[in-house]
Design an enzyme around this catalytic site. Sequence first.
Site, PDB file in Angstrom:
ATOM      1  N   LYS A  88       0.913  -1.233  -0.174  1.00  0.00           N
ATOM      2  CA  LYS A  88      -0.017  -0.248   0.009  1.00  0.00           C
ATOM      3  C   LYS A  88       0.882   1.230  -0.229  1.00  0.00           C
ATOM      4  O   LYS A  88       0.649   2.342  -0.545  1.00  0.00           O
ATOM      5  CB  LYS A  88      -0.920  -0.021   1.181  1.00  0.00           C
ATOM      6  CG  LYS A  88      -1.877  -1.059   1.193  1.00  0.00           C
ATOM      7  CD  LYS A  88      -3.028  -0.844  -0.048  1.00  0.00           C
ATOM      8  CE  LYS A  88      -4.062  -1.939   0.203  1.00  0.00           C
ATOM      9  NZ  LYS A  88      -5.058  -1.537  -0.773  1.00  0.00           N
ATOM     10  N   GLU A 110      -9.714   5.715   2.843  1.00  0.00           N
ATOM     11  CA  GLU A 110     -10.274   4.605   3.469  1.00  0.00           C
ATOM     12  C   GLU A 110      -9.641   3.433   3.718  1.00  0.00           C
ATOM     13  O   GLU A 110      -8.440   3.460   3.239  1.00  0.00           O
ATOM     14  CB  GLU A 110     -11.596   4.152   2.351  1.00  0.00           C
ATOM     15  CG  GLU A 110     -11.109   3.006   1.396  1.00  0.00           C
ATOM     16  CD  GLU A 110     -10.226   3.619   0.638  1.00  0.00           C
ATOM     17  OE1 GLU A 110      -9.377   2.754  -0.120  1.00  0.00           O
ATOM     18  OE2 GLU A 110     -10.018   4.719   0.275  1.00  0.00           O
ATOM     19  N   SER A 366       1.751  -9.622  -0.462  1.00  0.00           N
ATOM     20  CA  SER A 366       1.507  -8.279  -0.401  1.00  0.00           C
ATOM     21  C   SER A 366       1.697  -7.527   0.744  1.00  0.00           C
ATOM     22  O   SER A 366       1.795  -6.471   1.263  1.00  0.00           O
ATOM     23  CB  SER A 366      -0.145  -8.168  -1.037  1.00  0.00           C
ATOM     24  OG  SER A 366      -0.912  -8.847   0.005  1.00  0.00           O
TER      25      SER A 366
END
Length: 385
Positions: A88, A110, A366
Site C-alpha cells: 500500500k 479509506e 502483499s
Amino acid sequence: MRTPTRKGRFGEYGGRWVPESLVPACLEVADAFEKAWADPGFRDQLQTMLARHVGRPTPVTPAERLSAELGVTVALKREDLTHTGSHKINNAVGQALLAKRMGKRRLIAETGAGMHGVATATAGALLDLPVTVFMGEQDVERQSHNVFRMRYLGAEVVPVRTGSRTLKDATSEAMRHWVSSTEEAHYCLGSVVGPHPYPWMVREFQRVIGDEAREQHMTVPDYVVACVGGGSNAAGTFAGFAGTSARLVGVEAIGGSGATFGQAGVLHGSRSLFLQDEHGQIREAHSIAAGLDYPGVGPEHAHLRDLGRARYVAVDDEAAVAAAAQLARTEGIIPALESAHALAWVAEAAGTPDLPAGSTVLLTLSGRGDKDITTLIARSEESRA
C-alpha cells in the site's frame, strides 16, 4: 494492460459514475496525474522516495522448503518487507506527492485491513499533509494494532458504523466526505477501484511491483499469482507480466469473490463485477482478511477476466489460515491473511491440471501478518477447544 480510454474504460468496465458535484474533482485528478506521470522530474522524485523511505526494490525470495512440499517452484515477491509492511505504501507515497503538486492541503483515505490507512498516514507525516482515514467499525475492532499506528502517526481515524461496518462502507463514507472538501483535500483511494482515473492511476503507482519482479526473475514464470480484494497488488504485479507467456491468477476470498462469481454493476464510481442479489443490490462481503472484505473488483480485473488473460479463483477462510501456518513453518515468514489466500490456492492447486507439478510460480506476498496475529490467536484457540 494499457492506458484506458479517455472516459476511463477498460472494455465495458470502468468509467466515472459519480455525482455531478464530483466530476470536476475527478477531472482535476486525471489531468494532474497525466501531466505528473509524463514529467521525468515527478517520476524521479517518486523513485527516490520509494528507495529512501520505502526500501525499494524489494527482493524476490525463493521459497525452497515450501516448494519441496508442494512439488512446484515458488518464489515470493516480498512486499511485506516495505516500510509499513505492505504494498500500500507505493500508491500512498505516489498520491501524496501528487496531492502536493496539486496544491492540496490534506489527504482523505479509506481502509479495511488498516494497511492503506497506515501507509497514507505515513506519507502524510512525511510530506506534512494532515490525514483523515475512514474505517469500518468492525475493522477498527479486529485491526486495533493498525488503528494505533495510524493515530500515532498523527492521522484522524473515523469509525464507520453504517452497513456491514467494513471496507465497502468506509469507501462510501470517504467519498461522501470528499464531495464537501474537494478544493482543499485529495482523496487517496487505496485500490484499483473507484472512478477514473483511480483504477489506472493506482495500477501505475503499483506497477513497480511487477516491473521489479520481471527484472529480478531470470526467466518468465509459468504462473504469476496474487490475492485480489479491490486488486491493487495484483494489478501492479500483472502489469509486469501481461505481455509475457505467464498465466495470471488472481485469488479472492470466497465471501468477496466479485471477479469469480460477480455480475456487472456500478459501485463507488465505476462499472465492474460485484456480488449482487436477485434485485441487483450489492451483497455484503465477508472474509477473515479485512483487505479482501469487498464485494467486487477493480474494472481492469473485470476486463482481464472477460478477455481470458487472467483467471480468478476463490478460497475460504480455513484454507487461508492453513496456508499462513504452512509458510510460517516452512519459510519463517508470517504472511498477511490477504496474501495467505494466494498461497492457499497454490497449495490446493499444486500437482493438479490447474498448476502442474514442476511449474514455476511467482507469488506476490502483499503484506506481513503482524496485523493479523490477534485473529490467528483466536483461530488457534478455537481449534484447540
